[in-house]
Scaffold this motif. Structure first.
Motif, PDB file in Angstrom:
ATOM      1  N   UNK A   1     -32.618   8.418  84.023  1.00  0.00           N
ATOM      2  CA  UNK A   1     -31.921   9.273  84.981  1.00  0.00           C
ATOM      3  C   UNK A   1     -30.415   9.275  84.718  1.00  0.00           C
ATOM      4  N   UNK A   2     -29.884   8.098  84.391  1.00  0.00           N
ATOM      5  CA  UNK A   2     -28.447   7.992  84.116  1.00  0.00           C
ATOM      6  C   UNK A   2     -28.078   8.756  82.837  1.00  0.00           C
ATOM      7  N   UNK A   3     -28.884   8.612  81.809  1.00  0.00           N
ATOM      8  CA  UNK A   3     -28.612   9.300  80.540  1.00  0.00           C
ATOM      9  C   UNK A   3     -28.711  10.815  80.705  1.00  0.00           C
ATOM     10  N   UNK A   4     -29.725  11.263  81.435  1.00  0.00           N
ATOM     11  CA  UNK A   4     -29.892  12.705  81.652  1.00  0.00           C
ATOM     12  C   UNK A   4     -28.711  13.283  82.422  1.00  0.00           C
ATOM     13  N   UNK A   5     -28.201  12.525  83.375  1.00  0.00           N
ATOM     14  CA  UNK A   5     -27.036  12.988  84.147  1.00  0.00           C
ATOM     15  C   UNK A   5     -25.833  13.175  83.236  1.00  0.00           C
ATOM     16  N   UNK A   6     -25.627  12.230  82.322  1.00  0.00           N
ATOM     17  CA  UNK A   6     -24.507  12.323  81.386  1.00  0.00           C
ATOM     18  C   UNK A   6     -24.722  13.472  80.403  1.00  0.00           C
ATOM     19  N   UNK A   7     -25.933  13.637  79.931  1.00  0.00           N
ATOM     20  CA  UNK A   7     -26.239  14.732  79.003  1.00  0.00           C
ATOM     21  C   UNK A   7     -25.983  16.080  79.666  1.00  0.00           C
ATOM     22  N   UNK A   8     -26.404  16.202  80.909  1.00  0.00           N
ATOM     23  CA  UNK A   8     -26.192  17.454  81.633  1.00  0.00           C
ATOM     24  C   UNK A   8     -24.705  17.727  81.845  1.00  0.00           C
ATOM     25  N   UNK A   9     -23.960  16.680  82.205  1.00  0.00           N
ATOM     26  CA  UNK A   9     -22.528  16.837  82.461  1.00  0.00           C
ATOM     27  C   UNK A   9     -21.771  17.244  81.205  1.00  0.00           C
ATOM     28  N   UNK A  10     -22.275  16.840  80.043  1.00  0.00           N
ATOM     29  CA  UNK A  10     -21.597  17.168  78.786  1.00  0.00           C
ATOM     30  C   UNK A  10     -22.220  18.368  78.070  1.00  0.00           C
ATOM     31  N   UNK A  11     -23.028  19.126  78.801  1.00  0.00           N
ATOM     32  CA  UNK A  11     -23.526  20.388  78.271  1.00  0.00           C
ATOM     33  C   UNK A  11     -24.733  20.302  77.366  1.00  0.00           C
ATOM     34  N   UNK A  12     -25.395  19.163  77.316  1.00  0.00           N
ATOM     35  CA  UNK A  12     -26.594  19.042  76.485  1.00  0.00           C
ATOM     36  C   UNK A  12     -27.833  19.205  77.380  1.00  0.00           C
ATOM     37  N   UNK A  13     -28.022  20.431  77.814  1.00  0.00           N
ATOM     38  CA  UNK A  13     -29.092  20.717  78.771  1.00  0.00           C
ATOM     39  C   UNK A  13     -30.478  20.408  78.199  1.00  0.00           C
ATOM     40  N   UNK A  14     -30.701  20.793  76.958  1.00  0.00           N
ATOM     41  CA  UNK A  14     -32.028  20.548  76.358  1.00  0.00           C
ATOM     42  C   UNK A  14     -32.327  19.053  76.267  1.00  0.00           C
ATOM     43  N   UNK A  15     -31.315  18.284  75.884  1.00  0.00           N
ATOM     44  CA  UNK A  15     -31.495  16.836  75.788  1.00  0.00           C
ATOM     45  C   UNK A  15     -31.749  16.239  77.161  1.00  0.00           C
ATOM     46  N   UNK A  16     -31.028  16.732  78.163  1.00  0.00           N
ATOM     47  CA  UNK A  16     -31.201  16.232  79.532  1.00  0.00           C
ATOM     48  C   UNK A  16     -32.608  16.527  80.036  1.00  0.00           C
ATOM     49  N   UNK A  17     -33.107  17.720  79.748  1.00  0.00           N
ATOM     50  CA  UNK A  17     -34.463  18.067  80.190  1.00  0.00           C
ATOM     51  C   UNK A  17     -35.509  17.196  79.489  1.00  0.00           C
ATOM     52  N   UNK A  18     -35.275  16.917  78.223  1.00  0.00           N
ATOM     53  CA  UNK A  18     -36.211  16.068  77.493  1.00  0.00           C
ATOM     54  C   UNK A  18     -36.220  14.652  78.069  1.00  0.00           C
ATOM     55  N   UNK A  19     -35.051  14.156  78.422  1.00  0.00           N
ATOM     56  CA  UNK A  19     -34.950  12.809  79.000  1.00  0.00           C
ATOM     57  C   UNK A  19     -35.618  12.761  80.364  1.00  0.00           C
ATOM     58  N   UNK A  20     -35.376  13.776  81.183  1.00  0.00           N
ATOM     59  CA  UNK A  20     -36.002  13.824  82.504  1.00  0.00           C
ATOM     60  C   UNK A  20     -37.517  13.960  82.386  1.00  0.00           C
ATOM     61  N   UNK A  21     -37.963  14.700  81.398  1.00  0.00           N
ATOM     62  CA  UNK A  21     -39.410  14.842  81.174  1.00  0.00           C
ATOM     63  C   UNK A  21     -40.029  13.495  80.828  1.00  0.00           C
ATOM     64  N   UNK A  22     -39.304  12.703  80.047  1.00  0.00           N
ATOM     65  CA  UNK A  22     -39.814  11.366  79.701  1.00  0.00           C
ATOM     66  C   UNK A  22     -39.972  10.512  80.960  1.00  0.00           C
ATOM     67  N   UNK A  23     -38.954  10.527  81.814  1.00  0.00           N
ATOM     68  CA  UNK A  23     -39.026   9.742  83.057  1.00  0.00           C
ATOM     69  C   UNK A  23     -40.176  10.248  83.937  1.00  0.00           C
ATOM     70  N   UNK A  24     -40.306  11.577  84.026  1.00  0.00           N
ATOM     71  CA  UNK A  24     -41.358  12.160  84.862  1.00  0.00           C
ATOM     72  C   UNK A  24     -42.750  11.775  84.393  1.00  0.00           C
ATOM     73  N   UNK A  25     -42.910  11.585  83.097  1.00  0.00           N
ATOM     74  CA  UNK A  25     -44.229  11.281  82.541  1.00  0.00           C
ATOM     75  C   UNK A  25     -44.498   9.786  82.407  1.00  0.00           C
ATOM     76  N   UNK A  26     -43.449   8.991  82.197  1.00  0.00           N
ATOM     77  CA  UNK A  26     -43.660   7.582  81.858  1.00  0.00           C
ATOM     78  C   UNK A  26     -43.214   6.576  82.911  1.00  0.00           C
ATOM     79  N   UNK A  27     -42.468   7.010  83.903  1.00  0.00           N
ATOM     80  CA  UNK A  27     -42.018   6.059  84.926  1.00  0.00           C
ATOM     81  C   UNK A  27     -43.217   5.468  85.661  1.00  0.00           C
ATOM     82  N   UNK A  28     -43.137   4.189  85.979  1.00  0.00           N
ATOM     83  CA  UNK A  28     -44.234   3.526  86.682  1.00  0.00           C
ATOM     84  C   UNK A  28     -44.144   3.725  88.187  1.00  0.00           C
TER      85      UNK A  28
END
Length: 227
Positions: A96-123
């Protein structure tokens, strides 16, 4: 008298020997299994504590990198964190922290990929839901409305039911589906505690759609008086 007692003791001893001969192996295996399970449980607890401690140290490094705006470094650390300790809360928070930073720095695709990982793998369901709420918002910003709605459909309400409904209302409104958006906002308004400040924003959204929550009781009362 002494002979009688000796005989009784001998009979008891013989009975014990007979019992052990019949049940001794079973009792021994049960004890081995119980002691083995206890040892395994202690080992598992130790391993879990060790994992959490090591993951926490990596998260601290990630937090420092994020605080300094070092995105490349933060992404590298998060990659290490999720590969080595994917089942820990630290990995979920790190995502979540990494995706927030990616989004803030304009890396939307990377942020979505990171959030997708959390959505699928978080316990934890809470982290999965938070990730999906943020992911849906980014998908909607990119005008991928159907994908955003599908992301919300996969989210478990838990204590986030009102926020999920509110986000769904935003997406439906962006699609021009005002009636459906109004229904979603009404669900969000009803599901959110009146003491929560965010409820006022939902109220404003409903008012803009001509469905102010406080207007409904007044309209009903006026209709009853007219009769």
């Amino acid at each position: 008298m002494a002979t009688q007692l000796d005989l009784q003791e001998q009979e008891q001893l013989d009975a014990l020997k007979a019992f052990w001969k019949q049940q001794g192996n079973l009792i021994t295996w049960v004890l081995i299994l119980v002691l083995g399970a206890f040892a395994a449980w202690n080992g598992w607890q130790y391993w879990q504590r060790k994992q959490a401690t090591q993951a926490g140290a990596i998260f601290e490094a990630l937090d420092r990198a994020a605080g300094g705006g070092e995105l490349d470094k933060a992404e590298h650390i998060f990659g290490d964190l999720k590969d080595r300790y994917p089942g820990t809360a630290w990995a979920e928070q790190g995502g979540l922290l990494t995706a927030k930073l990616e989004s803030a720095q304009g890396r939307a695709d990377a942020a979505q990929a990171t959030l997708s990982w959390v959505a699928e793998h978080a316990t934890e369901d809470e982290y999965r839901t938070i990730a999906r709420l943020r992911l849906a918002a980014m998908q909607a910003d990119a005008k991928h409305y159907d994908a955003a709605l599908a992301t919300l459909d996969a989210a478990k309400p838990l204590t986030f039911g009102a926020l999920i409904a509110d986000r769904r209302g935003d997406i439906l409104l962006a699609q021009g589906k005002k009636e459906a958006a109004r229904a979603a906002y009404q669900e969000a308004w009803k599901g959110m505690d009146a003491k929560v400040e965010y409820r006022r924003l939902i109220d404003a959204k409903l008012t803009a759609l001509g469905a102010a929550p406080d207007a409904a009781p007044a309209a009903s009362a006026a209709s009853g008086a007219a009769r």
